[in-house]
Design a protein around this motif. Structure first.
Motif, PDB file in Angstrom:
ATOM      1  N   SER A   6       0.822  -1.219   0.000  1.00 52.39           N
ATOM      2  CA  SER A   6       0.000   0.000   0.000  1.00 52.39           C
ATOM      3  C   SER A   6       0.850   1.260   0.000  1.00 52.39           C
ATOM      4  O   SER A   6       0.458   2.288  -0.561  1.00 52.39           O
ATOM      5  CB  SER A   6      -0.954   0.000   1.195  1.00 52.39           C
ATOM      6  OG  SER A   6      -0.240  -0.081   2.416  1.00 52.39           O
ATOM      7  N   ASN A  10      -0.005   4.602  -2.212  1.00 55.65           N
ATOM      8  CA  ASN A  10      -0.628   5.699  -1.466  1.00 55.65           C
ATOM      9  C   ASN A  10       0.127   7.017  -1.543  1.00 55.65           C
ATOM     10  O   ASN A  10      -0.239   7.978  -0.852  1.00 55.65           O
ATOM     11  CB  ASN A  10      -0.802   5.300   0.003  1.00 55.65           C
ATOM     12  CG  ASN A  10      -1.833   4.209   0.211  1.00 55.65           C
ATOM     13  OD1 ASN A  10      -1.853   3.569   1.235  1.00 55.65           O
ATOM     14  ND2 ASN A  10      -2.686   3.974  -0.786  1.00 55.65           N
ATOM     15  N   GLN A  69     -11.189   6.115  -3.929  1.00 52.98           N
ATOM     16  CA  GLN A  69     -10.740   5.261  -2.828  1.00 52.98           C
ATOM     17  C   GLN A  69      -9.240   5.454  -2.593  1.00 52.98           C
ATOM     18  O   GLN A  69      -8.536   6.038  -3.420  1.00 52.98           O
ATOM     19  CB  GLN A  69     -11.019   3.787  -3.146  1.00 52.98           C
ATOM     20  CG  GLN A  69     -12.486   3.425  -3.188  1.00 52.98           C
ATOM     21  CD  GLN A  69     -12.690   1.931  -3.382  1.00 52.98           C
ATOM     22  OE1 GLN A  69     -11.834   1.120  -3.027  1.00 52.98           O
ATOM     23  NE2 GLN A  69     -13.835   1.559  -3.943  1.00 52.98           N
ATOM     24  N   ALA A  70      -8.769   4.945  -1.486  1.00 57.86           N
ATOM     25  CA  ALA A  70      -7.327   4.966  -1.222  1.00 57.86           C
ATOM     26  C   ALA A  70      -6.621   4.112  -2.272  1.00 57.86           C
ATOM     27  O   ALA A  70      -7.187   3.144  -2.791  1.00 57.86           O
ATOM     28  CB  ALA A  70      -7.032   4.439   0.168  1.00 57.86           C
ATOM     29  N   THR A  90      -4.254   5.377  -7.243  1.00 58.88           N
ATOM     30  CA  THR A  90      -3.166   5.765  -6.350  1.00 58.88           C
ATOM     31  C   THR A  90      -3.591   6.925  -5.440  1.00 58.88           C
ATOM     32  O   THR A  90      -4.702   7.421  -5.536  1.00 58.88           O
ATOM     33  CB  THR A  90      -1.901   6.174  -7.144  1.00 58.88           C
ATOM     34  OG1 THR A  90      -2.170   7.369  -7.879  1.00 58.88           O
ATOM     35  CG2 THR A  90      -1.475   5.076  -8.107  1.00 58.88           C
ATOM     36  N   ASN A  91      -2.677   7.326  -4.574  1.00 58.68           N
ATOM     37  CA  ASN A  91      -2.853   8.423  -3.623  1.00 58.68           C
ATOM     38  C   ASN A  91      -3.792   8.041  -2.475  1.00 58.68           C
ATOM     39  O   ASN A  91      -4.162   6.891  -2.318  1.00 58.68           O
ATOM     40  CB  ASN A  91      -3.319   9.708  -4.322  1.00 58.68           C
ATOM     41  CG  ASN A  91      -2.772  10.958  -3.653  1.00 58.68           C
ATOM     42  OD1 ASN A  91      -2.784  11.107  -2.441  1.00 58.68           O
ATOM     43  ND2 ASN A  91      -2.268  11.883  -4.462  1.00 58.68           N
ATOM     44  N   GLN A  92      -4.157   9.036  -1.680  1.00 61.02           N
ATOM     45  CA  GLN A  92      -5.001   8.821  -0.499  1.00 61.02           C
ATOM     46  C   GLN A  92      -6.480   8.882  -0.881  1.00 61.02           C
ATOM     47  O   GLN A  92      -6.838   9.334  -1.966  1.00 61.02           O
ATOM     48  CB  GLN A  92      -4.701   9.900   0.550  1.00 61.02           C
ATOM     49  CG  GLN A  92      -3.246   9.961   0.991  1.00 61.02           C
ATOM     50  CD  GLN A  92      -2.809   8.713   1.734  1.00 61.02           C
ATOM     51  OE1 GLN A  92      -3.548   8.175   2.551  1.00 61.02           O
ATOM     52  NE2 GLN A  92      -1.596   8.250   1.447  1.00 61.02           N
ATOM     53  N   LYS A  93      -7.330   8.442   0.035  1.00 62.18           N
ATOM     54  CA  LYS A  93      -8.773   8.499  -0.167  1.00 62.18           C
ATOM     55  C   LYS A  93      -9.206   9.928  -0.500  1.00 62.18           C
ATOM     56  O   LYS A  93      -8.704  10.895   0.074  1.00 62.18           O
ATOM     57  CB  LYS A  93      -9.483   8.006   1.100  1.00 62.18           C
ATOM     58  CG  LYS A  93     -11.007   7.995   1.011  1.00 62.18           C
ATOM     59  CD  LYS A  93     -11.593   7.403   2.277  1.00 62.18           C
ATOM     60  CE  LYS A  93     -13.109   7.562   2.316  1.00 62.18           C
ATOM     61  NZ  LYS A  93     -13.785   6.915   1.195  1.00 62.18           N
ATOM     62  N   ASP A  94     -10.094  10.053  -1.477  1.00 62.58           N
ATOM     63  CA  ASP A  94     -10.679  11.312  -1.939  1.00 62.58           C
ATOM     64  C   ASP A  94      -9.748  12.138  -2.833  1.00 62.58           C
ATOM     65  O   ASP A  94     -10.083  13.260  -3.206  1.00 62.58           O
ATOM     66  CB  ASP A  94     -11.180  12.175  -0.776  1.00 62.58           C
ATOM     67  CG  ASP A  94     -12.370  11.537  -0.070  1.00 62.58           C
ATOM     68  OD1 ASP A  94     -13.173  10.877  -0.758  1.00 62.58           O
ATOM     69  OD2 ASP A  94     -12.489  11.684   1.160  1.00 62.58           O
TER      70      ASP A  94
END
Length: 204
Positions: A6, A10, A69-70, A90-94
């Motif tokens: 992850s 992320n 999503q995350a 990719t990246n964080q949630k939102d």
């Protein structure tokens, strides 16, 4: 071969991740059937600020909700009612970043890939272009939202080293509607790999 975790997905820089995916191995494991290929072409899509992204201006629909999503899940969508395209969220949630996998260099399960695609011989068209990638590896829209940390679909590092000089950045393909964003160098290819899609003029 080590499955990407992850922490890889992320991170905030979708362009950097798209570049780092070149040389990694995309694997599908459905039942007893395993197919895989080395990623040789990707495109980054930078979400809300990217006119080429399905989530431009934070557009949220039933189809695009998965991109919010995350990182570390699959986003698979249908184009022209025919091609099913596999993307890595990719990246964080939102923060709706995604990377389209456009081409692979086949490694394992080539006979299965031939059956899935209806081809009779393993030429360079087998996994050239994002539609062929998904078809050859058995990925469909029903896999949208599937975790890439699981055992069905995942990406791994097998210690294959790609020299920086062999990764070429170009504008993305087929996104003229995106205006100035169409010119961004968000597509990455492995230099001189015959499986890479696009015209010669797009790969220089």
């Amino acid at each position: 071969m080590k499955k990407l975790d992850s922490a890889f997905y992320n991170r905030a820089d979708v362009v950097k991740i798209a570049k780092e995916l070149i040389g990694k191995v995309l694997i599908t494991h459905f039942g007893e059937v395993i197919t895989s290929g080395r990623i040789v072409e990707t495109e980054a899509y930078a979400g809300a600020i990217d006119r080429a992204s399905h989530a431009y201006n934070n557009r949220r629909t039933n189809r695009t909700e998965v991109i919010f999503q995350a990182g570390g899940v699959a986003y698979v969508y249908l184009v022209y009612g025919i091609h099913q395209l596999f993307n890595v969220v990719t990246n964080q949630k939102d923060t709706p970043h995604a990377i389209l996998v456009r081409a692979l260099d086949p490694i394992h399960g080539i006979n299965t890939m031939l059956e899935r695609t209806g081809k009779h011989r393993a030429d360079y068209t087998l996994t050239k272009g994002p539609g062929n990638v998904s078809k050859a590896l058995g990925i469909t829209t029903r896999h949208t939202g599937v975790s890439l940390l699981g055992d069905e679909i995942y990406i791994a590092d097998d210690d294959f080293v790609v020299a920086k000089k062999d990764i070429i950045a170009t504008p993305r393909i087929g996104i003229d509607y995106a205006g100035e964003d169409a010119k961004l160098p968000y597509r990455f290819i492995l230099k001189d790999n015959p499986n890479v899609s696009g015209k010669k003029s797009q790969n220089a």
